[in-house]
Design a protein around this motif. Structure first.
Motif, PDB file in Angstrom:
ATOM      1  N   THR A  51       0.986  -1.285   0.075  1.00  0.00           N
ATOM      2  CA  THR A  51      -0.021  -0.255  -0.138  1.00  0.00           C
ATOM      3  C   THR A  51       0.984   1.393  -0.011  1.00  0.00           C
ATOM      4  N   LEU A  83       1.566   4.333  -2.769  1.00  0.00           N
ATOM      5  CA  LEU A  83       0.770   6.208  -1.762  1.00  0.00           C
ATOM      6  C   LEU A  83       2.261   6.391  -2.262  1.00  0.00           C
ATOM      7  N   SER A 107      -5.033  -2.035  -3.488  1.00  0.00           N
ATOM      8  CA  SER A 107      -4.071  -0.799  -2.638  1.00  0.00           C
ATOM      9  C   SER A 107      -4.019   0.581  -4.010  1.00  0.00           C
ATOM     10  N   ARG A 136      -7.616   2.322  -4.017  1.00  0.00           N
ATOM     11  CA  ARG A 136      -8.090   2.771  -2.418  1.00  0.00           C
ATOM     12  C   ARG A 136      -7.177   3.999  -1.898  1.00  0.00           C
ATOM     13  N   VAL A 137      -6.119   4.055  -2.788  1.00  0.00           N
ATOM     14  CA  VAL A 137      -4.781   4.446  -1.876  1.00  0.00           C
ATOM     15  C   VAL A 137      -5.545   6.160  -2.546  1.00  0.00           C
ATOM     16  N   ARG A 138      -5.776   5.767  -4.345  1.00  0.00           N
ATOM     17  CA  ARG A 138      -5.427   7.155  -4.897  1.00  0.00           C
ATOM     18  C   ARG A 138      -7.155   7.738  -4.333  1.00  0.00           C
ATOM     19  N   SER A 173      -8.624   7.326  -1.962  1.00  0.00           N
ATOM     20  CA  SER A 173      -8.934   8.605  -0.354  1.00  0.00           C
ATOM     21  C   SER A 173      -7.533   9.832  -0.210  1.00  0.00           C
ATOM     22  N   LEU A 174      -6.022   9.325  -1.580  1.00  0.00           N
ATOM     23  CA  LEU A 174      -5.667  10.867  -0.898  1.00  0.00           C
ATOM     24  C   LEU A 174      -6.358  12.286  -1.781  1.00  0.00           C
ATOM     25  N   LYS A 221      -5.973   6.882   7.009  1.00  0.00           N
ATOM     26  CA  LYS A 221      -7.284   6.733   6.055  1.00  0.00           C
ATOM     27  C   LYS A 221      -6.690   5.713   5.194  1.00  0.00           C
ATOM     28  N   LEU A 222      -4.881   6.082   4.870  1.00  0.00           N
ATOM     29  CA  LEU A 222      -5.462   5.138   3.362  1.00  0.00           C
ATOM     30  C   LEU A 222      -5.636   3.815   4.007  1.00  0.00           C
ATOM     31  N   LYS A 223      -5.805   3.548   5.418  1.00  0.00           N
ATOM     32  CA  LYS A 223      -5.966   1.908   5.601  1.00  0.00           C
ATOM     33  C   LYS A 223      -4.455   1.008   5.719  1.00  0.00           C
TER      34      LYS A 223
END
Ligand code: ZN
Lengths: 214, 199
Positions: free
Chosen positions: A43, A47, B136, B139-141, B143-144, B189-191
């Motif tokens: 993850t 990021l 991931s 989801r990251v994109r 949440s960011l 938030k990004l878990k």
């Protein structure tokens, strides 16, 4: 204090590529054996990708793609060689320490504890990197720690009042962590520790090292 | 893995266009796809190099990253990482490698950069986490985009400028604890922080 797994901020610094080589090694060895942390790093790597994509972009020279093409054309078999090389890859520990940890030139220190300083395998780093061995069933005297000391268990297991640390467990100890570790199980317990704060050692190892003794 | 677990994998697991291109490069040495990847990621990597203080080597880094992408593309598996994540890790490793080589000779480096920093999906026989990997990035994109600017600023400095949390604190003139709590809030938030305390 971090016990068993690296904390998320450390994993983030790993994913960003900001850790020193010895610290990155501790993380890498742990990740190989811990799906939980591996997925956290996945993850975090994502990021990184999303951060990179959301930054300004800078145009590249118009002829760069051609030079890349001529480079890959000059090495046509690279992909196969690459797959081969990957398959034959030694683990980082094997590269660093060979196949048998028992064959290393251990220095018997005190009672059940032996040590080996491998800092010179990481040239240009100002951290101290130390292997320690606590003989099976052996006890280390009670001691505390100075600065943050990152440790990963390479073989066997040790226990202190806070718990049992098995192979590939990760632990960061500092001055607040006074403990009295014992090697548990029937194997010698071998750990690799990275001492962030530069530590001056006198000619002989007069001071004993973490995580067993300090 | 149960059937229940697999459902989202299928739903989320559609290949994004860059992963499709990268797969074409790996399978067929498709130069058109390779060029498209270059056009998209080249300028990102160049900025990454410059932000990292490698301005005079920025184009060299872009080249090294793309040569590396070509060589490794045969190992790329879209189920294990999105193309952008995979390419980010290659850029990161090439940056680390470049800095290491500036400081010493390879004879002095018994451990290679790749021994320390892995590319997702290589040397890895662990299919269990692939579900997580696929989800991931998306989801990251998402949440960011909901994170406050101050959290993004801190994360950007860590990822794009290779700054430690302490260096970020010094630069922004805020306490280290504030930097860490911003990062923690964001990662929450990004878990990424799942059960940090009790695993
Ligand atoms: Zn872990």
């Amino acid at each position: 204090m971090t016990r068993h797994h690296p904390d998320t901020l450390t994993l983030m610094e790993y994913s960003a590529g900001n850790l020193s080589e010895p610290h990155a090694l501790c993380i890498r060895l742990h990740l190989d054996q811990c799906p939980h942390c591996r997925s956290r790093v996945d993850t975090l790597d994502s990021l990184g990708a999303v951060m990179m994509e959301s930054q300004p972009q800078v145009g590249v020279s118009s002829d760069m793609f051609d030079s890349i093409l001529s480079r890959i054309d000059s090495e046509p078999d690279m992909t196969e060689k690459y797959i081969d090389a990957q398959a034959k890859r030694l683990s980082p520990l094997q590269k660093l320490l060979g196949d048998n940890l028992d064959d290393l030139p251990w220095k018997r220190q005190l009672g059940d504890v032996s040590v080996l300083d491998i800092s010179e395998r990481f040239p240009g780093q100002n951290e101290q990197v130390v292997l320690q061995k606590l003989a099976a069933g052996g006890k280390a005297p009670a001691h505390t720690h100075r600065g943050d000391e990152t440790t990963i268990v390479l073989q066997g297991a040790f226990a202190d009042q806070k718990g049992v640390f098995n192979q590939w467990d990760f632990v960061v100890l500092n001055q607040e962590d006074e403990h009295k570790p014992v090697a548990v199980g029937c194997e010698d317990c071998i750990t690799l520790s990275v001492l962030s704060a530069p530590v001056k050692l006198t000619g002989t190892f007069t001071r004993l090292l973490n995580p067993f003794i300090r | 893995m149960t059937t229940l677990d697999q459902k989202p994998a299928r739903a989320e697991g559609r290949k994004d266009p860059w992963s499709q291109m990268l797969e074409k490069v790996g399978k067929n040495q498709d130069r058109q796809a390779y060029h498209a990847l270059f056009e998209h990621f080249g300028p990102q990597i160049k900025y990454y190099a410059m932000a990292n203080g490698l301005a005079s080597h920025a184009e060299e880094l872009v080249q090294e990253v793309f040569v590396s992408i070509w060589r490794r593309s045969c190992l790329y598996d879209w189920r294990k990482a999105a193309a952008s994540t995979w390419i980010f890790t290659i850029a990161r490793n090439q940056r680390i490698d470049m800095l290491r080589k500036m400081k010493r000779t390879s004879a002095e480096m018994p451990v290679e950069t790749e021994d320390l920093w892995q590319i997702p999906g290589e040397n890895d026989d662990e299919p269990v986490t692939s579900l997580h990997r696929l989800m991931s990035e998306r989801r990251v994109r998402e949440s960011l985009s909901h994170l406050p600017e101050e959290q993004i600023t801190v994360i950007a400095k860590v990822y794009m400028e290779s700054k430690s949390h302490q260096m970020v604190a010094d630069e922004l003139n805020i306490p280290l604890g504030t930097v860490k709590s911003r990062v923690r809030l964001a990662l929450n938030k990004l878990k990424v922080i799942l059960q940090d305390q009790n695993v």
